[in-house]
Design an enzyme around this catalytic site. Structure first.
Site, PDB file in Angstrom:
ATOM      1  N   HIS A  86       0.867  -1.192   0.000  1.00  0.00           N
ATOM      2  CA  HIS A  86       0.000   0.000   0.000  1.00  0.00           C
ATOM      3  C   HIS A  86       0.901   1.239   0.000  1.00  0.00           C
ATOM      4  O   HIS A  86       0.726   2.132  -0.823  1.00  0.00           O
ATOM      5  CB  HIS A  86      -0.915  -0.045   1.230  1.00  0.00           C
ATOM      6  CG  HIS A  86      -1.879   1.100   1.350  1.00  0.00           C
ATOM      7  ND1 HIS A  86      -2.957   1.099   2.206  1.00  0.00           N
ATOM      8  CD2 HIS A  86      -1.924   2.305   0.746  1.00  0.00           C
ATOM      9  CE1 HIS A  86      -3.627   2.239   2.106  1.00  0.00           C
ATOM     10  NE2 HIS A  86      -3.014   2.997   1.230  1.00  0.00           N
ATOM     11  N   GLU A 144       0.677   8.035  -3.134  1.00  0.00           N
ATOM     12  CA  GLU A 144       1.528   7.559  -2.033  1.00  0.00           C
ATOM     13  C   GLU A 144       2.814   8.392  -1.937  1.00  0.00           C
ATOM     14  O   GLU A 144       3.280   8.711  -0.850  1.00  0.00           O
ATOM     15  CB  GLU A 144       1.841   6.071  -2.203  1.00  0.00           C
ATOM     16  CG  GLU A 144       0.626   5.165  -2.037  1.00  0.00           C
ATOM     17  CD  GLU A 144      -0.038   5.284  -0.663  1.00  0.00           C
ATOM     18  OE1 GLU A 144       0.675   5.266   0.355  1.00  0.00           O
ATOM     19  OE2 GLU A 144      -1.279   5.406  -0.604  1.00  0.00           O
ATOM     20  N   HIS A 148       2.818  10.634   1.337  1.00  0.00           N
ATOM     21  CA  HIS A 148       3.711  10.050   2.343  1.00  0.00           C
ATOM     22  C   HIS A 148       5.191  10.217   1.986  1.00  0.00           C
ATOM     23  O   HIS A 148       6.004  10.576   2.823  1.00  0.00           O
ATOM     24  CB  HIS A 148       3.390   8.562   2.515  1.00  0.00           C
ATOM     25  CG  HIS A 148       1.984   8.298   2.969  1.00  0.00           C
ATOM     26  ND1 HIS A 148       1.564   8.502   4.257  1.00  0.00           N
ATOM     27  CD2 HIS A 148       0.897   7.860   2.292  1.00  0.00           C
ATOM     28  CE1 HIS A 148       0.278   8.195   4.373  1.00  0.00           C
ATOM     29  NE2 HIS A 148      -0.149   7.799   3.181  1.00  0.00           N
TER      30      HIS A 148
HETATM   31  P1  5GP Z   1      -4.738   6.438   1.405  1.00  0.00           P
HETATM   32  O1  5GP Z   1      -5.888   5.723   2.027  1.00  0.00           O
HETATM   33  O2  5GP Z   1      -3.525   5.644   1.126  1.00  0.00           O
HETATM   34  O3  5GP Z   1      -4.499   7.843   1.832  1.00  0.00           O
HETATM   35  O4  5GP Z   1      -5.383   6.727   0.007  1.00  0.00           O
HETATM   36  C1  5GP Z   1      -5.537   5.762  -0.919  1.00  0.00           C
HETATM   37  C2  5GP Z   1      -6.255   6.431  -2.047  1.00  0.00           C
HETATM   38  O5  5GP Z   1      -5.905   5.725  -3.190  1.00  0.00           O
HETATM   39  C3  5GP Z   1      -7.745   6.367  -1.900  1.00  0.00           C
HETATM   40  O6  5GP Z   1      -8.293   7.494  -2.557  1.00  0.00           O
HETATM   41  C4  5GP Z   1      -8.113   5.094  -2.665  1.00  0.00           C
HETATM   42  O7  5GP Z   1      -9.400   5.152  -3.230  1.00  0.00           O
HETATM   43  C5  5GP Z   1      -7.040   5.090  -3.725  1.00  0.00           C
HETATM   44  N1  5GP Z   1      -6.534   3.761  -4.047  1.00  0.00           N
HETATM   45  C6  5GP Z   1      -6.257   3.365  -5.287  1.00  0.00           C
HETATM   46  N2  5GP Z   1      -5.780   2.103  -5.254  1.00  0.00           N
HETATM   47  C7  5GP Z   1      -5.753   1.741  -3.954  1.00  0.00           C
HETATM   48  C8  5GP Z   1      -5.347   0.557  -3.311  1.00  0.00           C
HETATM   49  O8  5GP Z   1      -4.911  -0.425  -3.908  1.00  0.00           O
HETATM   50  N3  5GP Z   1      -5.430   0.540  -1.964  1.00  0.00           N
HETATM   51  C9  5GP Z   1      -5.896   1.613  -1.257  1.00  0.00           C
HETATM   52  N4  5GP Z   1      -5.933   1.510   0.074  1.00  0.00           N
HETATM   53  N5  5GP Z   1      -6.302   2.740  -1.850  1.00  0.00           N
HETATM   54  C10 5GP Z   1      -6.220   2.807  -3.187  1.00  0.00           C
HETATM   55  P1  5GP Z   2      -7.811   4.720   7.127  1.00  0.00           P
HETATM   56  O1  5GP Z   2      -8.650   5.799   7.692  1.00  0.00           O
HETATM   57  O2  5GP Z   2      -8.419   4.004   5.965  1.00  0.00           O
HETATM   58  O3  5GP Z   2      -7.154   3.806   8.136  1.00  0.00           O
HETATM   59  O4  5GP Z   2      -6.557   5.478   6.489  1.00  0.00           O
HETATM   60  C1  5GP Z   2      -6.724   6.363   5.437  1.00  0.00           C
HETATM   61  C2  5GP Z   2      -5.381   6.874   5.067  1.00  0.00           C
HETATM   62  O5  5GP Z   2      -4.810   7.613   6.164  1.00  0.00           O
HETATM   63  C3  5GP Z   2      -4.325   5.813   4.779  1.00  0.00           C
HETATM   64  O6  5GP Z   2      -4.416   5.265   3.540  1.00  0.00           O
HETATM   65  C4  5GP Z   2      -3.064   6.593   4.977  1.00  0.00           C
HETATM   66  O7  5GP Z   2      -2.788   7.441   3.890  1.00  0.00           O
HETATM   67  C5  5GP Z   2      -3.424   7.407   6.184  1.00  0.00           C
HETATM   68  N1  5GP Z   2      -3.063   6.645   7.389  1.00  0.00           N
HETATM   69  C6  5GP Z   2      -3.861   5.837   8.147  1.00  0.00           C
HETATM   70  N2  5GP Z   2      -3.146   5.344   9.189  1.00  0.00           N
HETATM   71  C7  5GP Z   2      -1.895   5.838   9.073  1.00  0.00           C
HETATM   72  C8  5GP Z   2      -0.721   5.677   9.835  1.00  0.00           C
HETATM   73  O8  5GP Z   2      -0.665   4.982  10.848  1.00  0.00           O
HETATM   74  N3  5GP Z   2       0.372   6.335   9.388  1.00  0.00           N
HETATM   75  C9  5GP Z   2       0.352   7.119   8.286  1.00  0.00           C
HETATM   76  N4  5GP Z   2       1.503   7.731   7.924  1.00  0.00           N
HETATM   77  N5  5GP Z   2      -0.743   7.299   7.544  1.00  0.00           N
HETATM   78  C10 5GP Z   2      -1.850   6.660   7.927  1.00  0.00           C
END
Ligand code: 5GP
Ligand code: 5GP
Length: 278
Positions: A86, A144, A148
């Site tokens: 991810h 990503e 990040h």
């Molecule tokens: P994150 O949750 O990493 O901040 O954001 C991920 C973003 O990328 C979301 O907008 C999600 O819809 C999109 N996305 C595209 N491909 C993937 C994938 O394989 N895994 C996840 N977690 N998010 C993806």
């Molecule tokens: P979710 O709310 O789906 O757990 O996370 C959404 C997005 O917030 C992730 O895809 C990632 O981009 C960011 N995120 C969630 N948990 C963490 C964490 O522990 N560390 C970091 N750096 N980002 C996170």
């Protein structure tokens, strides 16, 4: 544990979050200066890395439509039985994290030599186009890197090093093979003790992972590393392991590692077979 000193700071932090109207679940206070600040000279350096891996057998269950960028839709070429990447996320020890640390936009050309490996081990498992830090829509890799990767300075100063090192970490710390060797194999009928999965990772890498579930299915597994890439615990609290297997975990005590289903959603199989180039 909160000290008299941390409470005013916490209030200030919450107030800043409110004023900024951020939707991020846990941003560091100094991130508010960085976002849009374009340079990052005021940024607080991160403390450690989390390598976030996703389990396609769980993630792909949400697939409702297919597109060329969705790795769930590639039939027999889908990443069915391995954890895929991810992202590699810089984190702070207090559970918050920086994001969107510079204005640098993702340039796919910089990582074109890594494309094959990235397609295989870091595929997007969704058709949705994530927002870039600069407001547009882009690729999963771009998201990503911008969200990040740009916060990983001074360990990484460019995209290529960030993606290459992430791939190498992923190969070196092979979660899929550790779990398979311990008997935790993909299954739609077996339930595995969460504590057993955590112990298998701890025995192999001498550090505690973080596991995220969707209902009772493992969706993500995060391995954590110091800035010089030595494995370390993802949670710093001494009772973190207890928390993970009880109330603070998103996982129940028994979890599954679902098999990847290449059929079962309308159009997925036919889309894949009509796109043999993938
Ligand atoms: P994150 O949750 O990493 O901040 O954001 C991920 C973003 O990328 C979301 O907008 C999600 O819809 C999109 N996305 C595209 N491909 C993937 C994938 O394989 N895994 C996840 N977690 N998010 C993806
Ligand atoms: P979710 O709310 O789906 O757990 O996370 C959404 C997005 O917030 C992730 O895809 C990632 O981009 C960011 N995120 C969630 N948990 C963490 C964490 O522990 N560390 C970091 N750096 N980002 C996170």
């Amino acid at each position: 544990m909160s000290s008299p000193l941390t409470q005013p700071l916490l209030c200030l932090f919450l107030a800043l979050l409110f004023v900024a109207g951020t939707s991020s679940p846990a941003r560091a206070p100094d991130e508010l200066e960085r976002v849009g600040g374009g340079g990052g000279e005021n940024q607080r350096e991160f403390d450690y890395f989390a390598l976030a891996l996703q389990w396609p057998g769980t993630y792909c269950q949400r697939t409702r439509k297919c597109c060329s960028s969705n790795g769930c839709c590639r039939g027999s070429n889908s990443p069915a039985t391995i954890f895929t990447i991810h992202g590699l996320w810089p984190d702070y020890n207090d559970g918050t994290w920086p994001s969107c640390c510079t204005k640098s936009s993702f340039d796919p050309k910089e990582i074109s030599t890594l494309n094959d490996a990235l397609e295989k081990y870091w595929p997007s498992l969704s058709c949705s186009k994530p927002s870039s830090c600069n407001g547009g829509k882009g690729s999963f890799w771009g998201h990503e890197w911008e969200k990040h990767g740009t916060c990983s300075y001074p360990v990484f100063g460019n995209e290529y090093d960030y993606f290459l090192t992430t791939l190498n970490l992923y190969f070196k710390y092979n979660v899929t093979s550790v779990l398979n060797d311990a008997g935790y194999v993909p299954s739609n009928t077996e339930k595995y003790p969460l504590g057993g999965i955590i112990s298998a990772i701890e025995n192999a890498f001498h550090a505690s992972p973080q596991i995220i579930c969707s209902k009772d299915s493992v969706q993500e597994l995060r391995l954590c590393f110091s800035k010089d890439f030595k494995p370390r615990d993802c949670a710093i609290a001494s009772d973190a392991k207890i928390d993970m297997v009880t109330s603070k975990s998103s996982c129940p005590k028994y979890v599954s590692l679902p098999e990847f289903a290449s059929t079962g959603h309308d159009g997925l199989q036919s889309w894949a077979s009509n796109n043999s180039a993938l």
